[in-house]
Design an enzyme around this catalytic site. Structure first.
Site, PDB file in Angstrom:
ATOM      1  N   LYS A  89       0.954  -1.202   0.092  1.00 57.22           N
ATOM      2  CA  LYS A  89      -0.181   0.199  -0.050  1.00 57.22           C
ATOM      3  C   LYS A  89       0.688   1.229   0.131  1.00 57.22           C
ATOM      4  O   LYS A  89       1.884   1.250   0.783  1.00 57.22           O
ATOM      5  CB  LYS A  89      -1.032   0.076   1.354  1.00 57.22           C
ATOM      6  CG  LYS A  89      -1.748   1.056   1.427  1.00 57.22           C
ATOM      7  CD  LYS A  89      -2.877   0.957   2.593  1.00 57.22           C
ATOM      8  CE  LYS A  89      -4.002   2.042   2.443  1.00 57.22           C
ATOM      9  NZ  LYS A  89      -4.854   1.946   3.600  1.00 57.22           N
TER      10      LYS A  89
ATOM     11  N   SER B 204      -9.950   2.097   2.730  1.00 59.69           N
ATOM     12  CA  SER B 204      -8.850   2.962   1.788  1.00 59.69           C
ATOM     13  C   SER B 204      -7.911   1.986   1.199  1.00 59.69           C
ATOM     14  O   SER B 204      -7.232   2.405   0.082  1.00 59.69           O
ATOM     15  CB  SER B 204      -8.197   3.843   2.743  1.00 59.69           C
ATOM     16  OG  SER B 204      -7.306   3.405   3.713  1.00 59.69           O
TER      17      SER B 204
ATOM     18  N   SER C 291     -10.347  -0.055   6.913  1.00 58.03           N
ATOM     19  CA  SER C 291      -9.566   0.206   5.704  1.00 58.03           C
ATOM     20  C   SER C 291      -9.057  -1.141   5.144  1.00 58.03           C
ATOM     21  O   SER C 291      -8.642  -1.262   3.909  1.00 58.03           O
ATOM     22  CB  SER C 291      -8.579   1.263   5.601  1.00 58.03           C
ATOM     23  OG  SER C 291      -9.310   2.392   5.559  1.00 58.03           O
TER      24      SER C 291
END
Lengths: 483, 483
Positions: free
Chosen positions: A76, A151, A175
């Site tokens: 990420k 997210s 997330s």
């Protein structure tokens, strides 16, 4: 090969059926082919990835290898990685090449894993649909007109589309779990403090926690073995003995007490989600589990409490992005105050600004007691609810998200509707507990549904066992979207 | 009508740790800009603070030395504001739960005006808290650019806040000096005011006796005791004039300009920041166990007040001498080391320290640590005075030589032939000669003109070339003159 699990890939690499360079290249090829439709990656750096792959291949020659050696893992874009552009999904860091590695990144490097690329995300991890990214929305591989969740939406889409075998995520209010649910993959948010936050760009420090996202529970356990552990550079990192997260995978579930909070099965949950979750619970009964009805009376306050505390911390955490030392600076400005204002006005997106403003407000003189302090008190009550509940059960289950993946743009104008998509996940962060999402069926429009498993503190190994046994009995986790 | 002056101080002391309060970067002064700015000092995305235990130990030392409460649990808070030399956009400080609580410091005040006598006063300490220093903006570059030097960012500070217990510039200066002595004494701060290691903010207000406290103005960043006195004097007069002319003092932060001797407002209360303090979620509460406190206590040197009491009670010195000898730890250490050569001669040793040694240091512009002679040298000389080898005037000669050229007292006495004559036969012969040669004066003396005794002493000393043992000479002279 692209449908293989980490365990299978590791075995193939160690048996020299394939080299790390070949494996990495095949993923890169697939990314080149599919990423234009999905937008799951912000940054690819084939040169650096392949260099790591070559190094891994020399490790195989020397025999010093671990479970993840040579396996490409996507990261990420919230994790600082030396030499990699690290944007956190924001224009603010559009030019920030990190000079250092986050703890999580160095753990993967030390394990010999290959950094396959940096995945897309909501800007500064603020969002539940991946639409707030400065680098464009990510598309759900099951239906590219729909969101992947957020997210960690880039990671979830990449894993679901088999652009990588596994990847990292972070979870401040859901997330990891919510995008895992919406993309039909498995994801684990560990107990707060189990994975070091060093080098992970902060959103809300007291809630942020990194964790693995992958195809199945066994893969998550292998990832946890690399990611978890004490790090003295993070003062909130917990000093505990190293664990083998695979150790309990094969335990039978006979007598497992599953708590079902009545608040999670009330109004708000979509009928399609309810059907899939209830079917999963029925499956657990077949596996020998017993059901306990529990209550988390304060969990209904999670969303408002979260939207006081997380923005409060974020408003301060994001102050360092001022255009002075790195990152975006407005091309034209007058005095110093003007430089700050323009750089931040142009560098941050609307959702980030909204949260900075909320956070600044709740910390302001005259409002602090009414908002911040009050929210901290309720946060403790929410945590106490769980402590009470775990006197009666071993794990708690329920839906991960009230609905399946929604349409791109569907909730764009209504932040509160967007915030409510994390209604089942947020309490877990507020309590600092570990939470997971695993695929448990399909709902409306054939979109995946996630089952949330919430464990007691440090009960990750048991949760992985609970998930793994379900995955041995079902095949939801091995379904793949057609692309 | 009389005005009452009310003064309280906030003193920032830079703690003498080798590394910064929240990172491992060096705190050394004077390095090239930004060479001591590590990832934490620059506030790169993702970095986290880790508390330096050495800074905490220094705070504990201060608490113990002032009899202050040491909090078993204190909390670091973020003070949020934007400034280019504040890289995170917040300063990590302590707010409602500081590490050191209430205490007190007893000071000796020497009034500045005329014939008032020195007196003792106890100033209450409100609190002392740990925080990090900011960097520096470097203005005036050739291109008109302002640079930022973050070497100092993150240097540990202990901010010591007093109650408004001082009622004159003299008291404020005496308190600041006592604090300055103490922090160096216990080794927590180098006290270098030019380098900014010890900076004072002074809160000043005036009121009529019996009235509530007046509105205060805060004079910021005074780095010399002289400026502090000048600033307070100017500010007090300004406030009195303002009120007497029908004006009102507005709360403000002000700066002192040493060139003009005036104070001027920097910002008023209206533009005061709302710092939005909240507990720093990156740091756990600071917990200090009783065991830790005891460990630190064991490393504390004997404190100035304890030393003073010992000098008075055990060595028979006056309170005034005792306070001068404990003006610094170097002074007291030097005194005690010299005294060890002549343990029974405390008064003579004290006189030399306060007299010749201090005067000579003063003349040469040196401080105690730079003293060209050692305590052993001084002690050796005192031993020769004590055993009658040299007279006081001879000792002054030895001292001057020792100071300028070095060498032991014995070597100098030998080389310069300063050994005094204690042979009574030789002195008697000399006295006889003088009596015989000054019959007239002898007669005058014998008829009652006692004052002439000094005349004979002078003649005899001259005849002995200053080497006659004065006590012996007196005895013999007196005996012979009286016939």
């Amino acid at each position: 090969m692209i449908h293989s699990s980490l365990t299978q890939l590791g075995a193939a690499l160690r048996a020299k059926k394939i080299s790390s360079v070949e494996l990495t290249q095949s993923y890169l090829d697939r990314i080149n082919q599919l990423n234009p439709q999905l937008n799951a990656f912000i940054t690819l750096n084939p040169e650096m990835s392949l260099a790591q792959a070559r190094e891994a291949d020399t490790r195989f020659a020397s025999g010093k290898v671990g479970a993840l050696t040579g396996i490409p893992i996507a990261q990420k874009d919230i994790f600082c990685a030396k030499g990699w552009l690290t944007t956190c999904g924001s224009k603010m860091l559009h030019n920030f090449v990190s000079p250092y590695d986050a703890h999580v990144i160095s753990q993967f490097n030390n394990a010999g894993a290959v950094n396959l690329g940096k995945t897309n995300m909501d800007e500064f991890a603020m969002g539940s649909s991946n639409e707030t990214s400065h680098y464009g929305a990510v598309k759900n591989p099951w239906d590219t007109a729909r969101v992947p969740g957020g997210s960690s939406g880039g990671t979830a889409a990449a894993v679901a589309a088999r652009l990588c075998a596994a990847a990292t995520g972070t979870d401040t209010g859901g997330s990891i779990r919510q995008p895992a649910a919406l993309c039909g993959i498995s994801g684990l948010k560990p107990t707060y403090g189990v994975v070091s936050r060093y080098g992970m760009i902060a959103f809300a420090s007291s809630l942020d926690q990194a964790g693995p996202m992958g195809r199945n529970a066994e893969d998550l356990a292998l990832m946890m073995n690399v990611m978890a552990g004490f790090d003295e550079r993070d003062s909130t990192s917990l000093q505990r003995d190293k664990e083998d997260y695979t150790r309990d995978l094969n335990k039978p579930l006979t007598g497992l007490r599953i708590g079902l909070p009545k608040e999670f099965f009330a109004e708000g949950m979509g009928a399609d989600v309810a059907k899939a979750v209830e079917a999963a619970i029925a499956e657990y009964k077949k596996l020998g589990a017993v059901i306990v009805d529990i209550s988390l009376p304060n969990s209904k306050l999670s969303v408002p409490v979260y939207y006081v505390l997380a923005p409060a911390e974020a408003s301060s955490n994001l102050s360092r992005f001022d255009g002075v030392r790195y990152g975006y600076r407005a091309p034209e400005y007058g005095d110093l105050a003007d430089m700050y204002e323009k750089s931040r006005a142009q560098g941050f997106g609307a959702e980030v600004k909204r949260r900075i403003m909320i956070g600044t407000y709740v910390l302001s003189h005259g409002y602090y007691d009414a908002y911040y302090l009050q929210a901290q008190k309720i946060r403790r009550l929410i945590a106490q609810d769980f402590t009470e509940a775990y006197k009666q059960c071993d794990v708690i289950m329920g839906p991960t998200s009230p609905s399946t993946a929604f349409q791109l743009g569907e909730k764009g104008d209504d932040p509160v509707q967007m915030y409510l998509s994390d209604i089942y996940t947020i309490a877990v962060n507020l309590a600092g507990l570990p939470g997971m999402s695993i695929p448990c069926g399909f709902g409306a429009n054939d979109m995946p549904v996630g089952l949330q498993i919430i464990g007691n503190y440090f009960d990750e190994a048991r949760m992985l066992n609970v998930a793994h046994q379900f995955q041995l009995a079902t095949d939801w986790h091995s379904r793949a979207p057609k692309l | 009508m009389q005005w009452e002056i009310v003064i309280g101080l906030e003193v920032h002391t830079q703690l003498s740790t080798n590394t910064k309060i929240f990172s491992g970067a060096s705190t050394a002064f004077g390095a090239e800009p930004n060479t001591q700015a590590d990832a934490v000092s620059i506030a790169l995305p993702g970095v986290l603070p880790v508390l330096n235990k050495g800074a905490v130990e220094r705070a504990i030392k201060f608490g113990l030395a002032t009899g202050s409460h040491i909090a078993p649990r204190s909390v670091f808070a973020r003070k949020n504001y934007f400034y280019p030399d504040l890289p995170k956009g917040y300063q990590i400080s302590q707010f409602d739960l500081p590490v050191v609580g209430k205490g007190a410091l007893t000071i000796q005040v020497e009034p500045l005006s005329g014939n008032a006598k020195p007196y003792e006063k106890t100033v209450r300490i409100t609190r002392a808290h740990l925080e990090e220093d900011a960097g520096k903006s470097v203005h005036g570059d050739s291109q008109g650019v302002t640079g930022i030097d973050l070497n100092r960012a993150g240097t540990p500070l202990l901010e010591i806040v007093s109650e408004p217990d001082m009622s004159s510039a003299a008291e404020a200066v005496a308190y600041a000096k006592a604090l300055h002595t103490l922090v160096r004494w216990i080794g927590i701060c180098d006290g270098n005011m030019q380098e900014g290691s010890f900076r004072c903010d002074v809160n000043v207000s005036v009121r009529k006796p019996g009235q509530p406290l007046g509105t205060r103005r805060e004079i910021k960043n005074l780095n010399s005791f002289k400026f502090m006195q000048q600033a307070i004097d100017y500010e007090v007069q300004w406030q009195i004039d303002t009120i007497e002319n029908g004006g009102k003092v507005q709360q403000a932060t002000i700066l002192f300009n040493p060139d003009t001797g005036e104070t001027r407002a920097m910002r008023s209360k209206e533009d005061a920041h709302d710092y939005r303090y909240f507990p720093d979620p990156d740091l756990l509460p600071l917990e200090i166990s009783p065991e830790w406190i005891e460990q630190v206590r064991a490393t504390l040197p004997e404190l100035p007040q304890a030393k003073q009491a010992r000098y008075v009670n055990d060595l028979g010195l006056s309170a005034y001498d005792a306070s001068l000898l404990t003006a610094s730890r170097e002074m007291a250490d030097f005194f005690e080391a010299a005294l060890s050569a002549v343990p029974s001669q405390a008064k003579i040793c004290a006189n030399w320290m306060i007299g010749e040694v201090s005067a000579q240091l003063n003349r040469d512009g040196l401080d105690m640590a730079q003293c060209p002679i050692t305590a052993q040298q001084l002690g050796g000389m005192l031993a020769r005075i004590a055993d009658g080898t040299i007279s006081n005037s001879g000792a002054k000669d030895v001292f001057r030589t020792m100071w300028a050229e070095g060498g032991s007292a014995d070597a100098i006495i030998e080389a310069k032939g300063l050994k005094q004559v204690s042979d009574s036969g030789a002195i008697e012969a000399l006295v006889d000669e003088i009596i015989a040669g000054n019959a007239e004066k002898v007669a005058e003396y014998r008829s009652g003109k006692d004052k002439l005794f000094g005349f004979f002493v002078g003649l005899a000393m001259k005849a002995s070339k200053g080497k006659a043992n004065p006590a012996q000479l007196n005895d013999i002279l007196k005996k012979k003159l009286e016939g």
